[in-house]
Scaffold this motif. Structure first.
Motif, PDB file in Angstrom:
ATOM      1  N   LEU A 125      -2.990  -1.899  -2.897  1.00 40.94           N
ATOM      2  CA  LEU A 125      -3.602  -1.507  -1.330  1.00 40.94           C
ATOM      3  C   LEU A 125      -3.712  -0.003  -1.642  1.00 40.94           C
ATOM      4  O   LEU A 125      -3.008   0.927  -2.109  1.00 40.94           O
ATOM      5  N   GLY A 126      -4.973   0.443  -1.666  1.00 40.78           N
ATOM      6  CA  GLY A 126      -5.383   1.873  -2.094  1.00 40.78           C
ATOM      7  C   GLY A 126      -5.092   2.145  -3.251  1.00 40.78           C
ATOM      8  O   GLY A 126      -5.329   1.268  -4.288  1.00 40.78           O
ATOM      9  N   ARG A 127      -4.261   3.211  -3.475  1.00 42.26           N
ATOM     10  CA  ARG A 127      -4.123   3.567  -5.095  1.00 42.26           C
ATOM     11  C   ARG A 127      -2.420   3.116  -5.302  1.00 42.26           C
ATOM     12  O   ARG A 127      -1.796   3.860  -6.261  1.00 42.26           O
ATOM     13  N   ALA A 128      -1.866   2.332  -4.459  1.00 47.52           N
ATOM     14  CA  ALA A 128      -0.680   1.926  -4.484  1.00 47.52           C
ATOM     15  C   ALA A 128      -0.496   0.506  -5.248  1.00 47.52           C
ATOM     16  O   ALA A 128      -1.442  -0.368  -4.836  1.00 47.52           O
ATOM     17  N   ALA A 129       0.192   0.082  -5.960  1.00 49.55           N
ATOM     18  CA  ALA A 129       0.696  -1.160  -6.593  1.00 49.55           C
ATOM     19  C   ALA A 129       1.937  -1.754  -6.466  1.00 49.55           C
ATOM     20  O   ALA A 129       3.045  -1.027  -6.644  1.00 49.55           O
ATOM     21  N   MET A 130       2.347  -2.843  -5.778  1.00 47.74           N
ATOM     22  CA  MET A 130       3.425  -3.175  -5.439  1.00 47.74           C
ATOM     23  C   MET A 130       3.712  -4.404  -6.347  1.00 47.74           C
ATOM     24  O   MET A 130       3.289  -5.355  -6.102  1.00 47.74           O
ATOM     25  N   LEU A 131       4.544  -4.243  -7.237  1.00 55.48           N
ATOM     26  CA  LEU A 131       5.100  -5.441  -8.308  1.00 55.48           C
ATOM     27  C   LEU A 131       6.100  -6.146  -7.629  1.00 55.48           C
ATOM     28  O   LEU A 131       7.325  -5.675  -7.497  1.00 55.48           O
ATOM     29  N   GLU A 132       5.862  -7.339  -7.453  1.00 59.78           N
ATOM     30  CA  GLU A 132       6.586  -8.125  -6.591  1.00 59.78           C
ATOM     31  C   GLU A 132       7.708  -9.299  -7.382  1.00 59.78           C
ATOM     32  O   GLU A 132       8.721  -9.271  -6.823  1.00 59.78           O
ATOM     33  N   SER A 133       7.069  -9.772  -8.334  1.00 57.79           N
ATOM     34  CA  SER A 133       8.078 -10.713  -9.156  1.00 57.79           C
ATOM     35  C   SER A 133       7.488 -10.758 -10.417  1.00 57.79           C
ATOM     36  O   SER A 133       6.248 -10.785 -10.798  1.00 57.79           O
ATOM     37  N   MET A 134       8.464 -11.188 -11.466  1.00 55.14           N
ATOM     38  CA  MET A 134       8.122 -11.336 -12.883  1.00 55.14           C
ATOM     39  C   MET A 134       8.815 -12.433 -13.549  1.00 55.14           C
ATOM     40  O   MET A 134       9.816 -12.721 -13.026  1.00 55.14           O
ATOM     41  N   ASP A 151       0.122   0.739 -17.730  1.00 54.92           N
ATOM     42  CA  ASP A 151      -0.943   1.556 -18.404  1.00 54.92           C
ATOM     43  C   ASP A 151      -2.163   1.106 -17.796  1.00 54.92           C
ATOM     44  O   ASP A 151      -3.051   1.856 -17.428  1.00 54.92           O
ATOM     45  N   ALA A 152      -2.391  -0.190 -17.473  1.00 58.11           N
ATOM     46  CA  ALA A 152      -3.634  -0.705 -16.824  1.00 58.11           C
ATOM     47  C   ALA A 152      -3.640  -0.244 -15.369  1.00 58.11           C
ATOM     48  O   ALA A 152      -4.928   0.122 -14.875  1.00 58.11           O
ATOM     49  N   LEU A 153      -2.376  -0.256 -14.769  1.00 58.28           N
ATOM     50  CA  LEU A 153      -2.569   0.386 -13.179  1.00 58.28           C
ATOM     51  C   LEU A 153      -3.068   1.958 -13.210  1.00 58.28           C
ATOM     52  O   LEU A 153      -3.884   2.320 -12.498  1.00 58.28           O
ATOM     53  N   ALA A 154      -2.342   2.541 -14.187  1.00 60.17           N
ATOM     54  CA  ALA A 154      -2.762   4.132 -14.324  1.00 60.17           C
ATOM     55  C   ALA A 154      -4.064   4.288 -14.797  1.00 60.17           C
ATOM     56  O   ALA A 154      -4.997   5.000 -14.112  1.00 60.17           O
ATOM     57  N   ALA A 155      -4.872   3.262 -15.529  1.00 63.68           N
ATOM     58  CA  ALA A 155      -6.210   3.628 -15.940  1.00 63.68           C
ATOM     59  C   ALA A 155      -6.966   3.237 -14.656  1.00 63.68           C
ATOM     60  O   ALA A 155      -8.141   3.822 -14.840  1.00 63.68           O
ATOM     61  N   ALA A 156      -6.693   2.358 -13.847  1.00 57.90           N
ATOM     62  CA  ALA A 156      -7.508   1.971 -12.732  1.00 57.90           C
ATOM     63  C   ALA A 156      -7.319   2.849 -11.606  1.00 57.90           C
ATOM     64  O   ALA A 156      -8.075   2.927 -10.634  1.00 57.90           O
ATOM     65  N   GLY A 157      -6.539   4.044 -11.908  1.00 58.99           N
ATOM     66  CA  GLY A 157      -6.499   5.016 -10.717  1.00 58.99           C
ATOM     67  C   GLY A 157      -5.290   4.848  -9.916  1.00 58.99           C
ATOM     68  O   GLY A 157      -5.279   5.908  -8.783  1.00 58.99           O
ATOM     69  N   ALA A 158      -4.324   4.150 -10.159  1.00 59.81           N
ATOM     70  CA  ALA A 158      -3.190   4.001  -9.297  1.00 59.81           C
ATOM     71  C   ALA A 158      -2.247   5.455  -9.280  1.00 59.81           C
ATOM     72  O   ALA A 158      -2.313   5.793 -10.598  1.00 59.81           O
ATOM     73  N   THR A 159      -1.586   5.582  -8.284  1.00 56.65           N
ATOM     74  CA  THR A 159      -0.663   6.707  -8.348  1.00 56.65           C
ATOM     75  C   THR A 159       0.702   6.219  -8.021  1.00 56.65           C
ATOM     76  O   THR A 159       1.860   7.057  -8.066  1.00 56.65           O
ATOM     77  N   LEU A 160       0.887   5.031  -7.352  1.00 57.81           N
ATOM     78  CA  LEU A 160       2.286   4.636  -7.014  1.00 57.81           C
ATOM     79  C   LEU A 160       2.280   3.296  -7.571  1.00 57.81           C
ATOM     80  O   LEU A 160       1.593   2.417  -7.451  1.00 57.81           O
ATOM     81  N   CYS A 161       3.575   2.992  -8.430  1.00 58.14           N
ATOM     82  CA  CYS A 161       4.037   1.388  -8.769  1.00 58.14           C
ATOM     83  C   CYS A 161       5.267   1.426  -8.162  1.00 58.14           C
ATOM     84  O   CYS A 161       6.287   1.745  -8.780  1.00 58.14           O
ATOM     85  N   ASP A 162       5.550   0.490  -7.193  1.00 58.43           N
ATOM     86  CA  ASP A 162       6.696   0.156  -6.402  1.00 58.43           C
ATOM     87  C   ASP A 162       7.179  -1.201  -6.966  1.00 58.43           C
ATOM     88  O   ASP A 162       6.362  -2.026  -7.101  1.00 58.43           O
ATOM     89  N   ILE A 163       8.495  -1.077  -7.353  1.00 57.96           N
ATOM     90  CA  ILE A 163       9.269  -2.241  -7.898  1.00 57.96           C
ATOM     91  C   ILE A 163      10.246  -2.815  -6.627  1.00 57.96           C
ATOM     92  O   ILE A 163      11.140  -3.588  -7.176  1.00 57.96           O
ATOM     93  N   GLN A 188       2.021   6.984   1.551  1.00 58.56           N
ATOM     94  CA  GLN A 188       0.797   7.478   2.335  1.00 58.56           C
ATOM     95  C   GLN A 188      -0.150   8.285   1.350  1.00 58.56           C
ATOM     96  O   GLN A 188      -1.448   8.031   1.778  1.00 58.56           O
ATOM     97  N   ALA A 189       0.390   9.098   0.636  1.00 56.17           N
ATOM     98  CA  ALA A 189      -0.609   9.692  -0.289  1.00 56.17           C
ATOM     99  C   ALA A 189      -1.462   8.786  -1.233  1.00 56.17           C
ATOM    100  O   ALA A 189      -2.786   9.051  -1.283  1.00 56.17           O
ATOM    101  N   ALA A 190      -0.862   7.770  -1.619  1.00 60.58           N
ATOM    102  CA  ALA A 190      -1.457   6.675  -2.280  1.00 60.58           C
ATOM    103  C   ALA A 190      -2.518   5.799  -1.692  1.00 60.58           C
ATOM    104  O   ALA A 190      -3.399   5.574  -1.994  1.00 60.58           O
ATOM    105  N   LEU A 191      -2.194   5.654  -0.283  1.00 63.96           N
ATOM    106  CA  LEU A 191      -3.250   5.070   0.641  1.00 63.96           C
ATOM    107  C   LEU A 191      -4.265   5.796   0.964  1.00 63.96           C
ATOM    108  O   LEU A 191      -5.621   5.397   1.426  1.00 63.96           O
ATOM    109  N   GLN A 192      -4.205   7.180   1.144  1.00 67.36           N
ATOM    110  CA  GLN A 192      -5.397   7.968   1.353  1.00 67.36           C
ATOM    111  C   GLN A 192      -6.042   8.434   0.300  1.00 67.36           C
ATOM    112  O   GLN A 192      -7.207   8.916   0.566  1.00 67.36           O
ATOM    113  N   GLY A 193      -5.581   8.708  -0.714  1.00 63.58           N
ATOM    114  CA  GLY A 193      -6.168   9.046  -2.241  1.00 63.58           C
ATOM    115  C   GLY A 193      -7.136   8.057  -2.516  1.00 63.58           C
ATOM    116  O   GLY A 193      -8.071   8.350  -3.300  1.00 63.58           O
TER     117      GLY A 193
END
Length: 193
Positions: A125-134, A151-163, A188-193
């Motif tokens: 969602l925006g620049r946020a990624a929520m890792l749910e299960s593995m 690494d892939a999330l950062a390369a795609a521009g994500a700024t937040l990786c929530d676990i 909120q910063a990730a959603l607005q960025g």
């Protein structure tokens, strides 16, 4: 539930975790909240922490959403005898709705070209990624998956990786616990960025 309503709950800092005892799908808050840092230095440290896992094979391959339902089904299985399952069929349905809308993905490690070794579910969602299960079924594949995914999330521009919440293993990999207020600020910063 409509995908916009689901994403609205994620945007408030909530996350779903089900149990057969709940009539409606419950949404939760964690305090502290756990994140995997996406800055270059933190990702380099993570790669160093899992270098033995990476070195086990030379054919680790990261793919995105090529086996979505298979990964979700594996994540929804008990880990051991007597373990409960929070990723119920209605959670699988929720992820399918988000996947159809382009907001749920699976990150997958494949080996030998045709063996699915590990997978995780991510809601974006925006620049946020929520890792749910593995889950993983090949030794070391889980560590490789986490490293390659951030690494892939950062390369795609994500700024937040929530676990959501930590485990001793995720903390060893470099996960960081932050207050709920700090998480909401970063979200909120990730959603607005």
């Amino acid at each position: 539930m409509d995908h916009r309503a689901i994403l609205g709950l994620y945007a408030q800092g909530l996350f779903p975790m089900d149990d057969d005892g709940f009539e409606e799908l419950p949404w939760w808050v964690a305090d502290p909240r756990t994140v995997l840092p996406l800055d270059p230095e933190s990702r380099a440290k993570l790669r160093r922490r899992v270098r033995r896992s990476i070195a086990v094979r030379d054919d680790w391959e990261l793919r995105v959403s090529t086996a979505f339902d298979t990964v979700v089904e594996h994540c929804g299985r008990p880990r051991g005898a007597g373990d409960g399952v929070w990723l119920t069929p209605r959670m699988h349905a929720l992820y399918r709705v988000l996947h159809a809308a382009g907001h749920a993905h699976t990150f997958e490690i494949w080996v030998g070209g045709d063996t699915l070794a590990a997978g995780l579910i991510a809601v974006t969602l925006g620049r946020a990624a929520m890792l749910e299960s593995m889950w993983h079924r090949v030794p070391h594949a889980g560590n490789v998956l986490v490293s390659r995914t951030v690494d892939a999330l950062a390369a795609a521009g994500a700024t937040l990786c929530d676990i959501q919440t930590s485990t001793p293993h995720t903390l060893r990999l470099g996960a960081v616990e932050i207050t709920r207020a700090e998480y909401e600020r970063r979200l909120q910063a990730a959603l607005q960025g």
